[in-house]
Design a protein around this motif. Structure first.
Motif, short mmCIF file in Angstrom:
data_model
loop_
_atom_site.label_atom_id
_atom_site.label_comp_id
_atom_site.label_asym_id
_atom_site.label_seq_id
_atom_site.Cartn_x
_atom_site.Cartn_y
_atom_site.Cartn_z
N ILE A 17 0.68 -2.00 11.52
CA ILE A 17 0.24 -1.81 12.88
C ILE A 17 -1.08 -1.31 13.13
O ILE A 17 -2.09 -1.44 13.76
N ILE A 18 -1.00 -0.01 12.31
CA ILE A 18 -2.26 0.83 12.23
C ILE A 18 -3.49 -0.03 11.45
O ILE A 18 -4.59 0.00 12.09
N GLY A 19 -2.80 -0.75 10.44
CA GLY A 19 -3.99 -1.84 9.78
C GLY A 19 -4.71 -2.88 10.64
O GLY A 19 -5.66 -2.97 10.52
N VAL A 20 -3.67 -3.53 11.50
CA VAL A 20 -4.27 -4.33 12.19
C VAL A 20 -5.18 -3.79 13.40
O VAL A 20 -6.15 -4.30 13.44
N LEU A 21 -4.68 -2.60 13.99
CA LEU A 21 -5.59 -1.86 14.90
C LEU A 21 -7.00 -1.59 14.03
O LEU A 21 -8.00 -1.50 14.94
N ALA A 22 -6.98 -0.82 13.09
CA ALA A 22 -8.10 -0.60 12.27
C ALA A 22 -8.73 -1.67 11.83
O ALA A 22 -10.22 -1.58 11.85
N THR A 23 -8.41 -3.02 11.65
CA THR A 23 -9.20 -4.15 11.46
C THR A 23 -9.80 -4.68 12.65
O THR A 23 -10.98 -5.17 12.65
N LEU A 95 -16.33 -9.65 -0.28
CA LEU A 95 -16.89 -10.40 0.95
C LEU A 95 -18.22 -11.03 0.32
O LEU A 95 -18.39 -12.02 0.49
N TRP A 96 -18.77 -10.39 -0.62
CA TRP A 96 -20.26 -10.72 -1.19
C TRP A 96 -19.85 -11.98 -2.27
O TRP A 96 -20.37 -13.11 -2.04
N LEU A 97 -18.67 -11.78 -3.00
CA LEU A 97 -18.21 -12.89 -3.79
C LEU A 97 -18.17 -14.14 -2.96
O LEU A 97 -18.40 -15.25 -3.39
N CYS A 98 -17.27 -14.11 -1.91
CA CYS A 98 -16.89 -15.22 -0.93
C CYS A 98 -18.17 -15.69 -0.55
O CYS A 98 -18.21 -17.28 -0.60
N VAL A 99 -19.11 -15.11 0.23
CA VAL A 99 -20.09 -15.51 0.87
C VAL A 99 -21.11 -16.13 0.07
O VAL A 99 -21.80 -17.15 0.20
N GLY A 121 -15.03 -14.56 4.53
CA GLY A 121 -15.18 -13.67 3.54
C GLY A 121 -14.47 -12.28 4.04
O GLY A 121 -13.99 -11.64 3.39
N LYS A 122 -14.85 -11.77 5.41
CA LYS A 122 -14.15 -10.67 5.59
C LYS A 122 -12.77 -10.71 5.67
O LYS A 122 -12.34 -9.79 5.36
N ALA A 123 -12.06 -11.77 5.96
CA ALA A 123 -10.82 -11.74 5.95
C ALA A 123 -10.33 -11.60 4.81
O ALA A 123 -9.20 -10.96 4.53
N ALA A 124 -10.75 -12.37 3.60
CA ALA A 124 -10.37 -12.18 2.43
C ALA A 124 -10.45 -10.82 1.88
O ALA A 124 -9.44 -10.22 1.31
N ALA A 125 -11.63 -10.26 1.99
CA ALA A 125 -11.87 -8.79 1.77
C ALA A 125 -10.78 -7.75 2.55
O ALA A 125 -10.33 -6.85 1.93
N THR A 126 -10.53 -8.04 3.63
CA THR A 126 -9.46 -7.36 4.45
C THR A 126 -8.07 -7.39 3.84
O THR A 126 -7.42 -6.19 3.46
N PHE A 127 -7.79 -8.60 3.40
CA PHE A 127 -6.51 -8.73 2.78
C PHE A 127 -6.56 -7.89 1.59
O PHE A 127 -5.34 -7.16 1.39
N VAL A 128 -7.36 -8.13 0.63
CA VAL A 128 -7.39 -7.32 -0.79
C VAL A 128 -7.36 -6.08 -0.40
O VAL A 128 -6.55 -5.23 -1.04
N VAL A 129 -8.17 -5.38 0.39
CA VAL A 129 -8.20 -3.79 0.62
C VAL A 129 -7.07 -3.32 1.37
O VAL A 129 -6.62 -2.17 1.06
#
Length: 146
Positions: A17-23, A95-99, A121-129
């Motif tokens: 929940i906090i992760g979603v809000l922070a996202t 993000l950079w690798l994706c874009v 790319g931001k979505a992929a980065a968010t998931f990994v982090v």
């Protein structure tokens, strides 16, 4: 289900929940900066990620991991910031690798507008982090004393 499993599942749900809000904080600021204010997408990501880290620290400490001790507050915050900076590095790299690399290699994506590819790319980065953050915070930053 035993009590320990329930406790961990509740913690993961709170973390989510906090992760979603922070996202939302991260992505909202990223989108405003990069799309509407014309800030370079990498710089936008660094700024938005940083604001979301402060939000995340405050709510992770109080609600996700239920930390009430104040004696190691400076150490804890410094550790949180250091691990978050590492997370920022991971975020920026993914993000950079994706874009700049992956999406360029996948030529069929050339029909998709660049700002949408940046969001993917931001979505992929968010998931990994997200995975990095939970593990490092649970087992290092907010580790309960033995």
């Amino acid at each position: 289900m035993n009590a320990n499993v329930k406790k961990v599942l509740a913690e993961i749900i709170r973390f989510g929940i906090i992760g979603v809000l922070a996202t939302f904080v991260d992505w909202g600021i990223f989108r405003i900066l990069s799309r509407y204010l014309g800030v370079y997408y990498i710089l936008s990501s660094i700024i938005s990620f940083s604001v979301s880290v402060i939000f995340n620290y405050l709510f992770s400490r109080a609600w996700v991991f239920h930390v009430t001790e104040k004696q190691n507050l400076v150490r804890e915050f410094v550790l949180f910031m250091i691990t978050s900076i590492i997370g920022l590095g991971i975020n920026t790299l993914v993000l950079w690798l994706c874009v700049e690399w992956l999406f360029v290699q996948l030529t069929f994506l050339s029909v998709i507008p660049g700002d949408i590819l940046e969001l993917l790319g931001k979505a992929a980065a968010t998931f990994v982090v997200m995975i990095w953050n939970y593990l490092i915070r649970k087992f290092l930053v907010f580790k309960k004393p033995a």
